[in-house]
Design an enzyme around this catalytic site. Structure first.
Site, PDB file in Angstrom:
ATOM      1  N   GLY A 166      37.125  44.287  42.325  1.00  0.00           N
ATOM      2  CA  GLY A 166      38.545  44.291  41.997  1.00  0.00           C
ATOM      3  C   GLY A 166      39.225  45.500  42.620  1.00  0.00           C
ATOM      4  O   GLY A 166      38.819  45.983  43.681  1.00  0.00           O
ATOM      5  N   GLU A 167      40.275  45.976  41.963  1.00  0.00           N
ATOM      6  CA  GLU A 167      41.059  47.135  42.407  1.00  0.00           C
ATOM      7  C   GLU A 167      41.866  46.859  43.683  1.00  0.00           C
ATOM      8  O   GLU A 167      42.595  47.724  44.145  1.00  0.00           O
ATOM      9  CB  GLU A 167      40.175  48.371  42.656  1.00  0.00           C
ATOM     10  CG  GLU A 167      39.377  48.841  41.472  1.00  0.00           C
ATOM     11  CD  GLU A 167      38.489  50.045  41.794  1.00  0.00           C
ATOM     12  OE1 GLU A 167      38.618  50.617  42.903  1.00  0.00           O
ATOM     13  OE2 GLU A 167      37.668  50.411  40.945  1.00  0.00           O
TER      14      GLU A 167
END
Length: 345
Positions: free
Chosen positions: A311-312
């Site tokens: 993610g991120e």
């Protein structure tokens, strides 16, 4: 909310294809880079597109569903990771810095009071969502507020010259939200949508699946009401990604779509405004269970498949150089004519 998203005018398509096909290379030999070059050219309505002030927007929010034990990490990790982003210590910091992308972190609804002195965009709607096992995660008014605030953030970035956005997120419990959004909007059993998130073992995965199945059964929603589905199961960071994506497309920007959670936000956006898909580059296929099925549902092909599941926005940041390469070969590579190279007989 009204987002005016239309399919890019196709009048330039044949000219772009001619330019791509007459570069000094065998026809189609640059594969997906050629498709991306064509796509960005159509988005920008030019034979010589430019990617300017590439910006990664990372939205953070907390989730009430964590109370039901769906994550092996405590909710406090969301705020701790936001501080890590602001200190430059996360993977997304490394990859955006490496690839000359500007990183902006947005507090969409973290259950923590950050110091006003931090380099953080404060768009907090509330101190996290409610537990959607028993009640909607947010009200429709809160959901619309999240979309509006995110659209304003995009407007400010576009005014600064940005025309390409990556989208990332941070929020303990947000794979649970994404799984429910996917299940309801795609009409798939929750078992096909749930993954291990931040590292659940088999027992934890079984518990998570059971909880999410109960939540979906409790609310009795239909896929055609995407805003209500978002308000019921979404997080504030997911809702803000939806608003940011819609506004970025309305502003004729290129959208770099990351992994499972970001694609779930795009799924909502596409239910609201199907034409948004013309503006999206799907950067990778996540190793999170369910992401490939979501990409298949959207009938899109990702640039990378390297087993990411962080993610991120990390997949989008890693793929950005490929998008840049697509634009650069279109603008800088010689044609057969300009290089005096003989074409195929």
């Amino acid at each position: 909310m009204k987002f005016n998203i239309t399919q890019p005018n196709q009048a330039l398509k044949s000219q772009l294809e001619h330019k791509i096909n007459h570069k000094t290379k065998p026809l189609g030999s640059l594969g997906m880079l050629e498709a991306v070059a064509l796509q960005v050219g159509l988005i920008q309505q030019t034979l010589s597109p430019q990617l300017c002030h590439a910006t990664m927007l990372v939205f953070a929010g907390d989730h009430g569903i964590v109370e039901a034990g769906v994550s092996p990490y405590p909710q406090a990790v969301t705020a701790q990771m936001v501080l890590n982003f602001l200190q430059g210590g996360a993977a997304i910091n490394v990859f955006t810095k490496q690839n000359n992308m500007h990183l902006s972190v947005v507090d969409s609804g973290v259950n923590y009071k950050f110091s006003p002195s931090l380099d953080l965009i404060d768009a907090k709607v509330a101190m996290g969502t409610r537990n959607f096992l028993t009640e909607p995660a947010m009200t429709l008014a809160q959901c619309e507020q999240a979309l509006t605030r995110a659209a304003d953030i995009v407007d400010a970035k576009v005014a600064e010259g940005c025309n390409v956005f990556g989208f990332g997120e941070m929020g303990i419990g947000n794979t649970s939200s994404a799984s429910c959004l996917m299940s309801v909007l795609c009409g798939l059993p929750i078992e096909e949508c749930v993954g291990r998130g931040t590292g659940l073992d088999d027992a934890g995965l079984a518990h998570k699946t059971n909880i999410l199945a109960q939540a979906i059964a409790h609310h009795h929603l239909i896929s055609s009401d995407a805003m209500q589905v978002l308000a019921t199961f979404g997080g504030f960071e997911i809702a803000m990604m939806v608003g940011a994506m819609l506004q970025a497309a309305a502003k004729q920007c290129t959208l770099l779509i990351d992994g499972f959670i970001t694609t779930a936000a795009l799924l909502v956006a596409a239910k609201l405004q199907p034409e948004i898909l013309h503006y999206c580059v799907f950067t990778h296929c996540s190793d999170e269970s369910g992401h490939k099925k979501m990409l298949d549902y959207l009938q899109v092909k990702p640039l990378l498949n390297i087993d990411l599941r962080l993610g991120e926005g990390t997949g989008a940041a890693l793929a950005y150089p490929l998008v840049l390469a697509s634009v650069n070969f279109l603008n800088q590579m010689a044609s057969f004519e300009s290089a005096s190279v003989s074409q195929k007989i």
